[in-house]
Design an enzyme around this catalytic site. Structure first.
Site, mmCIF file in Angstrom:
data_model
loop_
_atom_site.group_PDB
_atom_site.id
_atom_site.type_symbol
_atom_site.label_atom_id
_atom_site.label_comp_id
_atom_site.label_asym_id
_atom_site.label_seq_id
_atom_site.Cartn_x
_atom_site.Cartn_y
_atom_site.Cartn_z
ATOM 1 N N GLU A 197 -24.670 -11.317 28.172
ATOM 2 C CA GLU A 197 -24.076 -11.250 26.961
ATOM 3 C C GLU A 197 -25.164 -13.169 26.207
ATOM 4 O OE1 GLU A 197 -19.626 -11.451 26.900
ATOM 5 O OE2 GLU A 197 -19.641 -9.875 27.489
ATOM 6 N N GLU A 320 -20.291 -3.961 31.882
ATOM 7 C CA GLU A 320 -18.836 -4.379 32.356
ATOM 8 C C GLU A 320 -18.055 -3.611 31.245
ATOM 9 O OE1 GLU A 320 -18.088 -7.931 31.197
ATOM 10 O OE2 GLU A 320 -20.042 -9.409 31.677
#
Length: 516
Positions: A197, A320
């Site tokens: 991220e 994810e």
């Protein structure tokens, strides 16, 4: 006034009209193809972050714990994960990965420094679970480790040294250090995430900056005699950030790139996520809309990838995904502990069907997370452990692991709520190495059963068996007081005649059929 016959006639017409309104029929036609992709088992991967009670008090209870364990990892969890044939496990994060320095978690326990988990609850960890513990666990589970490297606060040398430490069998500084710490043979780790991220907790970077940084890190990540080579995964887009994928695919040479990640959670609203158990139908419908959005996300991200990679050499890795709600009342907000209901079974069933149907590009995915965090497959409380509805879906879907996709044409009725609609039926199908056909069907409608007619005339199937996961209420879940409230059961509500399979799916249920 109406006579008796007119009254009876009017009643019959009204009854039939209501029946027609309630009759929900879906049709599926299978379109087997020798060119159809294989559904990679790695689509069914998992994720274990240093977050809340995931590692400590989840996986790891310590070697001296009265809870039966193997090198500190609880045995009941090991056996449960083996049952669902866990293909890969991602560690140590998540956001935690970009503050984790791997050398802090090796060597004698008494020499390891502590670390404050600034991302999740501000707790102090003692680094008792580190690289050796994780990779040895993966060997016990017979699963592929997926290591997330620290790019946000680490260095190129730190990540390159980690690769050398776990993968090199010869003589080198890091290989010698590994041997000094008790491990002679390398683990041969294939899957590596280059940061996590990076658009957010990994450093709030612009995609152009991260693309250059990725190129630098990936260049110095030698395979160090790992026969399979390294599979390097770039930190990909946050949900519908299509520009992020565009920049990465355009700016990173394919020689340095094996996979591009994508993160998307089934969430109502990031500012007000709704309860984990006592949710309303409004909460449910909105969550499922977010979940089904995964199909559009993959389609659009893949279209961008196809512009720069027509040969499909780079994979999409959804590392994810899962449902995200408010934490269970009375628990630490930073620990992300939530119960797991039939809503989660709907998320799991539909999302895995989407991945299966996009298996030409989606080659890996990781449910967030394995134990005690978000959409977990297991929850622990002292010596007790329960398996969730999500766990049972994953076990039912193991039949798709490394099987060849059978493409489908699906015509589905709608699930209607408050003037909005969603497709009620989700489906995917595959044929395994033994020639068995498996069809997974999900009906997300909160109220109505649906009949699904499947034209299987293109397949030589003589008989079917099936199992179902269903319950009385969407909010139903397994608890420590009632751990088997929701369990898969044998299913018989189908007919197979002249090549057509007709299945009646109860509201909010998942059915997996096996034909042979």
């Amino acid at each position: 006034m109406m006579n008796k016959l007119q009254i009876i006639g009017a009643f019959v017409i009204a009854f039939c009209s209501v029946s027609l309104l309630n009759a929900q029929d879906a049709t599926i036609t299978v379109k087997p193809s020798k060119d159809a992709p294989t559904i990679s088992k790695h689509i069914y991967g998992h994720f274990a972050e240093h977050l809340g009670r995931s590692i400590y008090d989840g996986f790891f209870v310590g070697k001296d714990s009265p809870i039966p364990n193997t090198d500190g990892v609880r045995n009941d969890l090991i056996e449960a994960l083996k049952e669902i044939k866990i293909p890969n496990l991602r560690w140590p994060g998540g956001c935690f990965a970009d503050t984790y320095h791997w050398k802090d978690g090796i060597g004698p326990q008494e020499d390891r420094p502590t670390i404050v988990n600034t991302w999740w609850g501000g707790v102090t960890e003692d680094n008792s679970f580190g690289t050796h513990d994780f990779l040895n666990l993966c060997e016990v589970l017979e699963t592929e480790p997926y290591l997330a490297g620290n790019v946000g606060s680490g260095t190129v040398k730190e990540l390159a040294d980690w690769v050398q430490y776990v993968n090199h069998d010869g003589t080198s500084p890091m290989a010698d250090l590994r041997k000094q710490n008790g491990r002679e043979k390398s683990w041969g780790v294939t899957y590596w995430g280059v940061g996590n991220e990076m658009w957010g907790c990994g450093g709030n970077m612009e995609p152009e900056f991260y693309a250059n940084l990725y190129r630098q890190y990936a260049t110095f990540m030698g395979s160090w005699n790992n026969e399979a080579g390294l599979y390097r995964i770039a930190s990909g887009a946050n949900s519908a950030d299509y520009n992020w994928t565009e920049v990465l695919m355009k700016n990173i040479p394919k020689s340095l790139l094996d996979g591009v990640a994508l993160h998307h959670y089934s969430v109502i609203d990031w500012n007000k996520k709704g309860p984990d158990v006592d949710f309303t139908e409004d909460h449910y419908f909105t969550t499922m809309k977010s979940s089904l959005f995964m199909d559009q996300l993959i389609t659009k991200h893949v279209a961008i990838m196809d512009k720069y990679d027509k040969k499909k050499e780079v994979d999409l890795v959804v590392d994810e995904w899962g449902g995200w709600y408010e934490v269970q009342e009375g628990t630490n907000p930073g620990f992300l502990y939530q119960q797991n209901t039939m809503r989660d079974a709907m998320i799991a069933g539909t999302t895995l069907n989407i991945f299966n149907n996009h298996s030409d590009r989606v080659k890996m995915a990781n449910l967030a997370q394995t134990v005690n965090v978000l959409q977990a497959v297991a929850l622990t409380k002292g010596e007790q452990m329960i398996l969730t509805p999500t766990y049972h879906i994953l076990k039912m879907y193991t039949v798709h692991h490394d099987a060849q996709l059978i493409p489908l044409d699906l015509d589905t009725p709608d699930y209607e709520y408050n003037g909005d609609t969603l497709p009620a039926i989700s489906a995917s199908a595959s044929k395994d190495a033994e020639g068995k056909t498996h069809i997974s069907l999900v009906n997300i409608d909160a109220h109505k059963e649906n009949t699904v007619s499947i034209d299987l005339s293109a397949l030589n199937i003589k008989d079917f068996s099936a199992e179902i996961l269903a319950s009385d209420k969407l909010q139903d879940h397994n608890s420590f007081e009632d751990p088997e409230h929701i369990m898969p059961e044998g299913f018989k509500d189908f007919k197979f005649k002249k090549g057509v399979l007709e299945v009646t799916l109860p509201a909010f249920s998942v059915v997996v059929l096996e034909g042979k």
